[in-house]
Design an enzyme around this catalytic site. Structure first.
Site, PDB file in Angstrom:
ATOM      1  N   ASP A 188      21.684  13.199 -23.320  1.00 31.93           N
ATOM      2  CA  ASP A 188      22.570  14.075 -24.102  1.00 31.93           C
ATOM      3  C   ASP A 188      23.269  13.223 -25.164  1.00 31.93           C
ATOM      4  O   ASP A 188      22.756  13.031 -26.263  1.00 31.93           O
ATOM      5  CB  ASP A 188      23.552  14.755 -23.137  1.00 31.93           C
ATOM      6  CG  ASP A 188      24.501  15.724 -23.820  1.00 31.93           C
ATOM      7  OD1 ASP A 188      24.233  16.106 -24.968  1.00 31.93           O
ATOM      8  OD2 ASP A 188      25.513  16.105 -23.202  1.00 31.93           O
ATOM      9  N   GLU A 216      14.998   9.477 -16.344  1.00 27.03           N
ATOM     10  CA  GLU A 216      16.247  10.240 -16.459  1.00 27.03           C
ATOM     11  C   GLU A 216      15.976  11.739 -16.381  1.00 27.03           C
ATOM     12  O   GLU A 216      14.891  12.205 -16.737  1.00 27.03           O
ATOM     13  CB  GLU A 216      16.886   9.952 -17.831  1.00 27.03           C
ATOM     14  CG  GLU A 216      18.103   9.040 -17.787  1.00 27.03           C
ATOM     15  CD  GLU A 216      19.354   9.706 -17.229  1.00 27.03           C
ATOM     16  OE1 GLU A 216      19.270  10.427 -16.212  1.00 27.03           O
ATOM     17  OE2 GLU A 216      20.428   9.482 -17.791  1.00 27.03           O
ATOM     18  N   ASP A 217      16.974  12.480 -15.949  1.00 30.47           N
ATOM     19  CA  ASP A 217      16.853  13.935 -15.966  1.00 30.47           C
ATOM     20  C   ASP A 217      17.059  14.468 -17.386  1.00 30.47           C
ATOM     21  O   ASP A 217      16.326  15.316 -17.860  1.00 30.47           O
ATOM     22  CB  ASP A 217      17.839  14.593 -14.979  1.00 30.47           C
ATOM     23  CG  ASP A 217      19.275  14.072 -15.093  1.00 30.47           C
ATOM     24  OD1 ASP A 217      19.551  13.213 -15.958  1.00 30.47           O
ATOM     25  OD2 ASP A 217      20.138  14.531 -14.314  1.00 30.47           O
ATOM     26  N   ASP A 255      23.055  18.752 -12.114  1.00 27.12           N
ATOM     27  CA  ASP A 255      24.074  19.408 -11.306  1.00 27.12           C
ATOM     28  C   ASP A 255      25.239  19.944 -12.120  1.00 27.12           C
ATOM     29  O   ASP A 255      25.471  19.537 -13.254  1.00 27.12           O
ATOM     30  CB  ASP A 255      24.657  18.403 -10.301  1.00 27.12           C
ATOM     31  CG  ASP A 255      25.550  17.362 -10.989  1.00 27.12           C
ATOM     32  OD1 ASP A 255      25.067  16.682 -11.902  1.00 27.12           O
ATOM     33  OD2 ASP A 255      26.737  17.256 -10.610  1.00 27.12           O
ATOM     34  N   PHE A 271      24.569  23.928 -21.423  1.00 25.73           N
ATOM     35  CA  PHE A 271      24.729  23.254 -20.140  1.00 25.73           C
ATOM     36  C   PHE A 271      23.707  23.792 -19.151  1.00 25.73           C
ATOM     37  O   PHE A 271      23.673  24.977 -18.854  1.00 25.73           O
ATOM     38  CB  PHE A 271      26.152  23.415 -19.596  1.00 25.73           C
ATOM     39  CG  PHE A 271      26.390  22.534 -18.413  1.00 25.73           C
ATOM     40  CD1 PHE A 271      26.579  21.171 -18.576  1.00 25.73           C
ATOM     41  CD2 PHE A 271      26.372  23.052 -17.121  1.00 25.73           C
ATOM     42  CE1 PHE A 271      26.762  20.336 -17.476  1.00 25.73           C
ATOM     43  CE2 PHE A 271      26.559  22.224 -16.020  1.00 25.73           C
ATOM     44  CZ  PHE A 271      26.753  20.873 -16.202  1.00 25.73           C
ATOM     45  N   VAL A 272      22.845  22.914 -18.676  1.00 24.58           N
ATOM     46  CA  VAL A 272      21.759  23.335 -17.790  1.00 24.58           C
ATOM     47  C   VAL A 272      21.889  22.698 -16.407  1.00 24.58           C
ATOM     48  O   VAL A 272      22.505  21.645 -16.253  1.00 24.58           O
ATOM     49  CB  VAL A 272      20.375  23.003 -18.396  1.00 24.58           C
ATOM     50  CG1 VAL A 272      20.107  23.833 -19.631  1.00 24.58           C
ATOM     51  CG2 VAL A 272      20.248  21.506 -18.731  1.00 24.58           C
ATOM     52  N   LYS A 329      18.533  16.516 -25.233  1.00 19.98           N
ATOM     53  CA  LYS A 329      19.440  17.394 -25.994  1.00 19.98           C
ATOM     54  C   LYS A 329      19.848  16.627 -27.247  1.00 19.98           C
ATOM     55  O   LYS A 329      20.925  16.035 -27.293  1.00 19.98           O
ATOM     56  CB  LYS A 329      20.698  17.672 -25.144  1.00 19.98           C
ATOM     57  CG  LYS A 329      20.751  19.031 -24.505  1.00 19.98           C
ATOM     58  CD  LYS A 329      22.166  19.413 -24.107  1.00 19.98           C
ATOM     59  CE  LYS A 329      22.509  19.055 -22.695  1.00 19.98           C
ATOM     60  NZ  LYS A 329      23.824  19.561 -22.229  1.00 19.98           N
ATOM     61  N   GLY A 353      20.467  12.417 -10.483  1.00 18.73           N
ATOM     62  CA  GLY A 353      19.705  13.412 -11.235  1.00 18.73           C
ATOM     63  C   GLY A 353      18.217  13.135 -11.351  1.00 18.73           C
ATOM     64  O   GLY A 353      17.424  14.057 -11.549  1.00 18.73           O
TER      65      GLY A 353
HETATM   66  P1  IMP Z   1      24.600  11.188 -21.650  1.00 20.38           P
HETATM   67  O1  IMP Z   1      25.191   9.877 -21.260  1.00 20.38           O
HETATM   68  O2  IMP Z   1      25.582  12.055 -22.390  1.00 20.38           O
HETATM   69  O3  IMP Z   1      23.296  11.067 -22.390  1.00 20.38           O
HETATM   70  O4  IMP Z   1      24.378  12.012 -20.371  1.00 20.38           O
HETATM   71  C1  IMP Z   1      23.456  11.720 -19.434  1.00 20.38           C
HETATM   72  C2  IMP Z   1      23.862  12.313 -18.113  1.00 20.38           C
HETATM   73  O5  IMP Z   1      24.766  13.415 -18.272  1.00 20.38           O
HETATM   74  C3  IMP Z   1      22.651  12.870 -17.439  1.00 20.38           C
HETATM   75  O6  IMP Z   1      22.054  11.918 -16.604  1.00 20.38           O
HETATM   76  C4  IMP Z   1      23.207  14.027 -16.669  1.00 20.38           C
HETATM   77  O7  IMP Z   1      23.634  13.570 -15.411  1.00 20.38           O
HETATM   78  C5  IMP Z   1      24.413  14.481 -17.429  1.00 20.38           C
HETATM   79  N1  IMP Z   1      24.150  15.696 -18.257  1.00 20.38           N
HETATM   80  C6  IMP Z   1      23.980  15.791 -19.596  1.00 20.38           C
HETATM   81  N2  IMP Z   1      23.758  17.055 -19.984  1.00 20.38           N
HETATM   82  C7  IMP Z   1      23.785  17.800 -18.841  1.00 20.38           C
HETATM   83  C8  IMP Z   1      23.613  19.213 -18.560  1.00 20.38           C
HETATM   84  O8  IMP Z   1      23.370  20.062 -19.425  1.00 20.38           O
HETATM   85  N3  IMP Z   1      23.717  19.569 -17.253  1.00 20.38           N
HETATM   86  C9  IMP Z   1      23.970  18.683 -16.243  1.00 20.38           C
HETATM   87  N4  IMP Z   1      24.124  17.375 -16.450  1.00 20.38           N
HETATM   88  C10 IMP Z   1      24.041  16.936 -17.740  1.00 20.38           C
HETATM   89 MG    MG Z   2      23.692  13.084 -13.806  1.00 21.74          MG
END
Ligand code: IMP
Ligand code: MG
Length: 180
Positions: free
Chosen positions: A103, A99-100, A159, A152-153, A131, A44
């Site tokens: 969340d 990071e992209d 992706d 969800f984006v 987020k 990402g």
């Molecule tokens: P986290 O571990 O929940 O903070 O998630 C981080 C990873 O989840 C990111 O690097 C993304 O790859 C994926 N992710 C979280 N939210 C989204 C979304 O809305 N769309 C697509 N990928 C997401």
């Molecule tokens: Mg990802």
């Protein structure tokens, strides 16, 4: 082709360029005299990291790590898997994770702990999207592009089932795409 699956554009191409410029300048100021490692979390990170590093005017190193936390769905599994490890040491180094999106912050939590365990001097996060409503552990990235609601984006690296990463903007995916 891909556009028909997008409900609305959330962060435009121009906005992303402005974000990368702003964060790159901030990082340049904050890391004066240092030689940080910019660590991208694959896959990402690719478009955002490419944009961001253009605006970092420092002697910095680029490193990549493959991380997966979604397994094809639209919510984080919380089970963070390293699919490609670093190929050099982070001991004694200042690391900035690119990071992209943050969340739940599970990915960042696991990777930050690992880097600290391996002797990194400091670990900070630069994320295009944040987020905050999604958090399961409290965490505030140091460099945030834009905060977005819990939707969800896709696009600009993000992706759904490995697709849409190549969209030049960030958009909300139509629910009809994943609720079949
Ligand atoms: P986290 O571990 O929940 O903070 O998630 C981080 C990873 O989840 C990111 O690097 C993304 O790859 C994926 N992710 C979280 N939210 C989204 C979304 O809305 N769309 C697509 N990928 C997401
Ligand atoms: Mg990802």
């Amino acid at each position: 082709m891909l556009e028909k699956d997008i409900e609305k554009v959330l962060v435009s191409e121009d906005e992303i360029k402005e974000i990368a410029k702003r964060l790159g300048k901030q990082i340049t100021q904050d890391y004066q005299g240092k030689k940080p490692i910019i660590l991208g979390l694959l896959k990402g990170c690719i478009p955002f990291m490419s944009e961001l590093i253009k605006h970092i005017d420092l002697y910095c190193e680029i490193q990549l790590m493959g991380v997966a936390s979604y397994h094809g769905g639209v919510s984080s599994s919380g089970d963070v898997k390293i699919t490609k490890d670093l190929d050099s040491s982070v001991a004694g180094r200042d690391v900035i994770i690119a990071e992209d999106i943050v969340d739940t912050a599970k990915t960042i939590e696991v990777i930050s702990k690992l880097l600290i365990h391996r002797g990194a001097k400091s670990v900070e996060v630069a994320t295009l999207l944040d987020k905050p409503e999604g958090r399961v552990t409290p965490f505030e990235p140091k460099y945030i592009g834009v905060k977005i609601p819990k939707e969800f984006v896709v696009g600009f690296g993000l992706d759904y089932d490995e697709y849409y990463r190549n969209l030049p903007y960030v958009g909300v995916l139509k629910q009809s795409v994943y609720k079949k």
